[in-house]
Write an enzyme that holds these catalytic residues in place. Structure first.
Site, short mmCIF file in Angstrom:
data_model
loop_
_atom_site.label_atom_id
_atom_site.label_comp_id
_atom_site.label_asym_id
_atom_site.label_seq_id
_atom_site.Cartn_x
_atom_site.Cartn_y
_atom_site.Cartn_z
N ARG A 78 0.84 -1.21 0.00
CA ARG A 78 0.00 0.00 0.00
C ARG A 78 0.87 1.25 0.00
O ARG A 78 1.65 1.49 0.94
CB ARG A 78 -0.92 0.01 1.22
CG ARG A 78 -1.81 1.24 1.33
CD ARG A 78 -2.84 1.30 0.26
NE ARG A 78 -3.79 0.20 0.33
CZ ARG A 78 -4.65 -0.10 -0.64
NH1 ARG A 78 -4.64 0.59 -1.76
NH2 ARG A 78 -5.47 -1.11 -0.52
N ARG A 108 1.96 -6.32 -9.65
CA ARG A 108 2.31 -5.72 -8.36
C ARG A 108 2.36 -6.74 -7.22
O ARG A 108 2.71 -6.41 -6.09
CB ARG A 108 1.32 -4.59 -8.00
CG ARG A 108 -0.12 -5.05 -7.82
CD ARG A 108 -1.03 -3.90 -7.42
NE ARG A 108 -2.40 -4.36 -7.18
CZ ARG A 108 -3.32 -3.64 -6.55
NH1 ARG A 108 -3.04 -2.42 -6.13
NH2 ARG A 108 -4.53 -4.13 -6.35
N HIS A 177 0.50 3.70 -10.31
CA HIS A 177 -0.55 4.15 -9.39
C HIS A 177 0.07 4.95 -8.22
O HIS A 177 0.02 4.53 -7.06
CB HIS A 177 -1.24 2.88 -8.87
CG HIS A 177 -2.52 3.07 -8.13
ND1 HIS A 177 -2.66 3.81 -6.98
CD2 HIS A 177 -3.77 2.58 -8.36
CE1 HIS A 177 -3.91 3.77 -6.55
NE2 HIS A 177 -4.60 3.04 -7.37
N ASP A 221 -12.68 9.56 -7.17
CA ASP A 221 -12.14 8.42 -7.93
C ASP A 221 -12.50 8.65 -9.40
O ASP A 221 -13.61 8.36 -9.83
CB ASP A 221 -12.76 7.12 -7.42
CG ASP A 221 -11.99 5.90 -7.92
OD1 ASP A 221 -12.26 4.80 -7.42
OD2 ASP A 221 -11.14 6.07 -8.82
N GLU A 280 -2.42 9.15 -11.08
CA GLU A 280 -1.90 7.93 -11.69
C GLU A 280 -1.71 8.08 -13.20
O GLU A 280 -2.62 8.53 -13.90
CB GLU A 280 -2.84 6.78 -11.37
CG GLU A 280 -3.10 6.61 -9.87
CD GLU A 280 -4.35 5.83 -9.57
OE1 GLU A 280 -4.66 4.88 -10.33
OE2 GLU A 280 -5.03 6.14 -8.59
O1 TA6 Z 1 -6.94 4.05 -8.86
C1 TA6 Z 1 -8.08 4.19 -8.06
C2 TA6 Z 1 -8.57 2.80 -7.67
O2 TA6 Z 1 -8.97 2.06 -8.81
C3 TA6 Z 1 -9.69 2.95 -6.64
O3 TA6 Z 1 -10.94 2.57 -7.18
C4 TA6 Z 1 -9.25 2.06 -5.47
O4 TA6 Z 1 -9.73 0.75 -5.65
C5 TA6 Z 1 -7.72 2.17 -5.62
O5 TA6 Z 1 -7.51 2.06 -7.02
C6 TA6 Z 1 -6.91 1.19 -4.79
O6 TA6 Z 1 -7.08 -0.12 -5.28
P1 TA6 Z 1 -6.30 -1.31 -4.47
O7 TA6 Z 1 -6.63 -2.55 -5.24
O8 TA6 Z 1 -4.84 -0.98 -4.48
O9 TA6 Z 1 -6.88 -1.25 -3.07
#
Ligand code: TA6
Length: 313
Positions: A78, A108, A177, A221, A280
């Site tokens: 994270r 990832r 991301h 988002d 991102e």
């Molecule tokens: O990039 C935004 C997103 O698609 C959100 O919808 C949220 O799900 C975020 O990515 C984080 O996703 P993750 O799978 O890393 O918890």
């Protein structure tokens, strides 16, 4: 030696004083520390994941969850810069055996290999490699080579290069991301996306036009399309502007989970939403990339930061 790597031997064989070093990292995979006069960064072989970036004399540029070090196999770290590949978001299809697929692809959560390190008067870099395997082919049939080159110099630059090693075209969506660290989400604006259309994943609206800078006061988002230009993250309370430049990317995703969604995310403290915003670099939604057999596609991200006057003074 704790995991499958002998970190001391890696440093004996490959470290370069003041430029390249190795340390223990998540999921028993090494972390490569890259340094140059202007700054330093770290990238984990687990996930090909940039964990940190700090220009000399500046506040850290990336946010990383305090739980990152305890990340487990199969879970994504994270924070930092997750590599979302070969799909962004929900896969929209099932695995060859019909099973459900994880969000944001599998790159990832795979162990990458270190292909090479380089340095010169202006920069230090590491190139990581992920190739298809029985594990990846069980999720997605593509035969591929994925290289991530991370370069530290006056900027932090990532180059994500996809090679189609198969005999038929394949299509991907992808994202770097990036979790940018901010002093407080209430004092932050993202500039450079004015008048661009976006998909609002919170409201479900398919086509909204951005007006002015993006500020944050609730869950945000959004997938912006037709965005190949650089954008900026202005953090007035920190007195910093981050420039986010890119190539080979048509989409820009802007995300902050805000209060309620943060409470559902067990891999970060509940109030973390105040300290980061994701901008991102992507090819997402309808902006898919089709790569012919034997072909390649490269997406790059370049991050730099500068001081700005604190406009509240
Ligand atoms: O990039 C935004 C997103 O698609 C959100 O919808 C949220 O799900 C975020 O990515 C984080 O996703 P993750 O799978 O890393 O918890």
């Amino acid at each position: 030696m704790t995991g499958k790597y002998d970190i001391a031997k890696l440093n004996r064989d490959y470290a370069v004083k003041g430029r390249i070093a190795f340390r223990e990292g998540p999921c028993d995979e090494p972390v490569i520390v890259l340094a140059e006069n202007h700054g330093a960064c770290e990238v984990s072989l687990y996930g090909g994941h940039v964990l940190s970036y700090r220009p000399v004399g500046y506040f850290p540029v990336l946010w990383l969850s305090p739980s990152a070090a305890e990340c487990r196999q199969g879970k994504a770290i994270r924070g930092g810069i997750p590599v979302c590949w070969p799909w962004f978001g929900a896969a929209g299809f099932t695995a060859p055996d019909g099973s459900a697929l994880p969000a944001h692809g599998f790159a990832r959560t795979q162990a990458w290999n270190l292909l090479r390190t380089d340095y010169d008067s202006y920069s230090t870099s590491a190139t990581l490699l992920l190739t298809d395997s029985p594990e990846t082919r069980a999720l997605w049939p593509g035969k591929f080579r994925l290289e991530l080159k991370v370069t530290i110099g006056a900027n932090l630059t990532l180059e994500l290069k996809t090679f189609n090693e198969g005999t038929s075209d394949f299509e991907i969506t992808e994202a770097l991301h990036t979790y940018f660290r901010v002093k407080d989400i209430g004092g932050v604006a993202v500039a450079g996306l004015d008048s661009r259309e976006y998909i609002d994943k919170v409201s479900g609206a398919e086509s909204v036009r951005q007006s002015g800078d993006i500020t944050f006061s609730s869950e945000t988002d959004r997938i912006y399309s037709d965005t190949s230009e650089k954008c900026f993250l202005n953090d007035t309370s920190l007195g910093r502007r981050i420039e986010i430049a890119k190539s080979g990317s048509s989409s820009t995703v802007v995300w902050n989970p805000w209060i309620e969604k943060s409470k559902t995310m067990k891999d970060m403290p509940e109030d973390s939403y105040k300290s980061f915003v994701c901008v991102e670099t992507a090819n997402a939604a309808a902006e898919k990339i089709v790569i012919p057999a034997g072909g390649t596609h490269t997406m790059t991200l370049s991050i730099s930061s500068s001081f700005i006057e604190d406009s509240r003074k």
